[in-house]
Scaffold this motif. Structure first.
Motif, short mmCIF file in Angstrom:
data_model
loop_
_atom_site.label_atom_id
_atom_site.label_comp_id
_atom_site.label_asym_id
_atom_site.label_seq_id
_atom_site.Cartn_x
_atom_site.Cartn_y
_atom_site.Cartn_z
N TRP A 218 0.83 -1.20 0.00
CA TRP A 218 0.00 0.00 0.00
C TRP A 218 0.87 1.26 0.00
CZ3 TRP A 218 -5.20 0.99 -0.32
CH2 TRP A 218 -5.63 2.28 0.02
N LEU A 219 1.98 1.24 0.76
CA LEU A 219 2.84 2.42 0.95
C LEU A 219 4.02 2.45 -0.01
CD1 LEU A 219 2.83 2.25 4.84
CD2 LEU A 219 1.70 4.01 3.47
N ALA A 220 3.98 1.63 -1.06
CA ALA A 220 5.15 1.50 -1.95
C ALA A 220 5.52 2.82 -2.63
CB ALA A 220 4.88 0.43 -3.02
N GLY A 221 4.57 3.71 -2.82
CA GLY A 221 4.86 4.95 -3.51
C GLY A 221 5.31 6.09 -2.61
N TYR A 222 5.49 5.82 -1.32
CA TYR A 222 5.82 6.89 -0.37
C TYR A 222 7.29 6.85 0.04
CZ TYR A 222 0.90 8.07 -0.01
OH TYR A 222 -0.37 8.47 -0.31
N GLU A 223 7.80 8.03 0.43
CA GLU A 223 9.18 8.16 0.87
C GLU A 223 9.33 7.72 2.32
OE1 GLU A 223 10.25 12.20 0.23
OE2 GLU A 223 10.10 12.08 -1.96
N GLN A 224 10.58 7.63 2.77
CA GLN A 224 10.88 7.08 4.09
C GLN A 224 10.24 7.89 5.21
OE1 GLN A 224 12.54 4.14 4.54
NE2 GLN A 224 11.86 4.33 6.65
N LYS A 225 10.22 9.21 5.09
CA LYS A 225 9.64 10.03 6.17
C LYS A 225 8.14 9.74 6.33
CE LYS A 225 8.89 14.14 3.22
NZ LYS A 225 7.41 14.06 3.26
N ASP A 226 7.45 9.52 5.21
CA ASP A 226 6.03 9.16 5.28
C ASP A 226 5.86 7.75 5.85
OD1 ASP A 226 5.12 11.57 4.07
OD2 ASP A 226 5.69 10.78 2.11
N LEU A 227 6.75 6.86 5.46
CA LEU A 227 6.69 5.50 5.99
C LEU A 227 6.89 5.51 7.50
CD1 LEU A 227 6.57 2.45 5.56
CD2 LEU A 227 9.03 2.49 5.15
N ASN A 228 7.83 6.29 7.98
CA ASN A 228 8.08 6.37 9.42
C ASN A 228 6.84 6.86 10.17
OD1 ASN A 228 10.70 5.53 8.99
ND2 ASN A 228 11.57 7.58 9.05
N LEU A 229 6.17 7.86 9.61
CA LEU A 229 4.95 8.36 10.25
C LEU A 229 3.86 7.30 10.26
CD1 LEU A 229 3.21 10.54 11.50
CD2 LEU A 229 2.77 11.45 9.19
N ALA A 230 3.71 6.60 9.15
CA ALA A 230 2.70 5.54 9.07
C ALA A 230 2.96 4.46 10.12
CB ALA A 230 2.67 4.94 7.67
#
Length: 392
Positions: A218-230
């Motif tokens: 689901w989060l494949a299109g997001y950068e690391q900072k967004d992943l960390n928040l998720a």
């Protein structure tokens, strides 16, 4: 053959009287880990049993049409037990249908508890007919037809639908992996890498490692900072068994904050209905019969298999797939990667046995033991993929 197979766990404990409940509760309370393992409690008056309910782990128990004191229901739910009411009408369809979506299975979850959503109601229904005489032919036919049509819908998605151009990589692992752990973050990264490489993620559809892989897709299109928040958001409600409602709502909050068009597959089962399906798999093939679910998930993982640390069920999946690879020839052998050297060589030493089995076979060149998501994908990407069978 049991009349209730394959819809109920083989070791399900059906409790239909207070005497039975008291006896089993007494046995459980005398053990090191007092729990109601696979209890199915039907129409029992528990209004005088608050102290017992408070002392038991009921995360794998379901209570159907029982009576409680003012706080009894809350005591059951506090440890993860499900309190349900039976219904006379089928809570599922038996005709042709598409795959489930999270929105369908969790309809209403934003405003009410998990016990009220369709997934929980179908699970409760599946547990109602526990005695052989109660499982009538109409009920058995309804479940069989349901699983048949879900299976057909899954095949259509793989060969003609959203996954027709994306070989599926099965990610196997246990439900106990918790949000907020290092292992969970690693598995999310794995799901991202699989999706970015053009493959589809397929999991058993439940919580833990399965959710993490689907969340990574689901989060494949997001950068690391967004992943960390998720990941931080998800870690606020880490327990899928004891806090199903909060666990589901945090997943929805992440999906709302990080919208996605990425597709992934989940193949869960009401056989293990105490484990709720995760909300990150966009296509969900949920079955009553666990044997069908396991076979079709492995069969359709045509791009390869990556196996994360798990327990008995995960080990079973390893050797179920290894058996197919052992007798397959040429390109029909699907690559298998065991993720976690320490775990698969020392904690559960599956790797040495798998190597011995693969010696002098084609599968010997298509198994690997790795410690990182990047290593896993590098190995998988070096292999050619071939669907295991032609379209029906």
């Amino acid at each position: 053959m049991s009349h209730i197979w394959p819809y109920l766990p083989a070791r399900a404990v059906n409790i239909t009287s207070l005497v039975e409940f008291d006896r089993l509760a007494s046995d459980a309370l005398s053990s090191l880990h007092p729990r109601g393992f696979s209890w199915r409690v039907h129409r029992v008056d528990l209004r005088e049993r608050d102290s017992v309910l408070r002392s038991l782990d009921l995360s794998e128990a379901i209570f159907i049409d029982c009576q409680y004191s003012q706080h009894g229901r809350e005591l059951v739910q506090a440890t993860g037990g499900l309190c349900m009411s039976s219904g006379e009408e089928l809570p599922f369809t038996t005709g042709e249908r598409s795959l489930y979506t999270p929105e369908e299975l969790y309809e209403g979850i934003r405003a009410q508890g998990y016990e009220q959503v369709p997934d929980a109601k179908i699970y409760a229904y599946s547990q109602q007919h526990t005695a052989p005489a109660a499982l009538n032919p109409e009920d058995a036919m309804a479940r069989t037809l349901h699983d048949h049509h879900v299976g057909q819908a899954l095949i259509s998605e793989v060969y003609e639908g959203v996954f027709k151009d994306s070989p599926l990589i099965g990610v196997m692992g246990g439900h106990a992996m918790r949000r907020g752990s290092r292992e969970y973050a690693q598995t999310v990264e794995l799901g991202q890498l699989i999706t970015r490489a053009g493959y589809g993620v397929a999991t058993g559809g439940g919580p833990g490692a399965m959710e993490a892989a689907n969340a990574g897709a689901w989060l494949a299109g997001y950068e690391q900072k967004d992943l960390n928040l998720a990941l931080e958001m998800l870690a606020e409600q880490p327990d899928a068994i004891h806090q199903r409602t909060g666990w589901a709502r945090t997943a929805l909050a992440v999906k709302d904050r990080f919208p996605s068009s990425q597709q992934s597959l989940g193949v869960p089962t009401w056989f293990y209905g105490h484990e709720p399906p995760n909300l990150f798999a966009t296509k969900i093939a949920k079955f009553f019969a666990n044997s069908i679910r396991e076979a079709i998930l492995l069969e359709q993982s045509n791009g390869g298999l990556i196996v994360l640390p798990g327990s008995a069920g995960t080990v079973q999946e390893i050797f179920q797939d290894a058996c197919e690879n052992y007798y397959a020839t040429g390109a029909r052998v699907v690559p298998m990667v065991l993720f976690g050297r320490e775990y698969w060589t020392r904690t559960l030493p599956v790797w040495p046995l798998l190597q011995a089995l693969a010696a002098d076979r084609v599968m010997g060149e298509k198994i690997a033991l790795v410690d990182t998501a990047a290593e896993a994908m590098e190995f998988i990407s070096s292999m050619s993929t071939l669907r295991r069978r032609t379209r029906w």
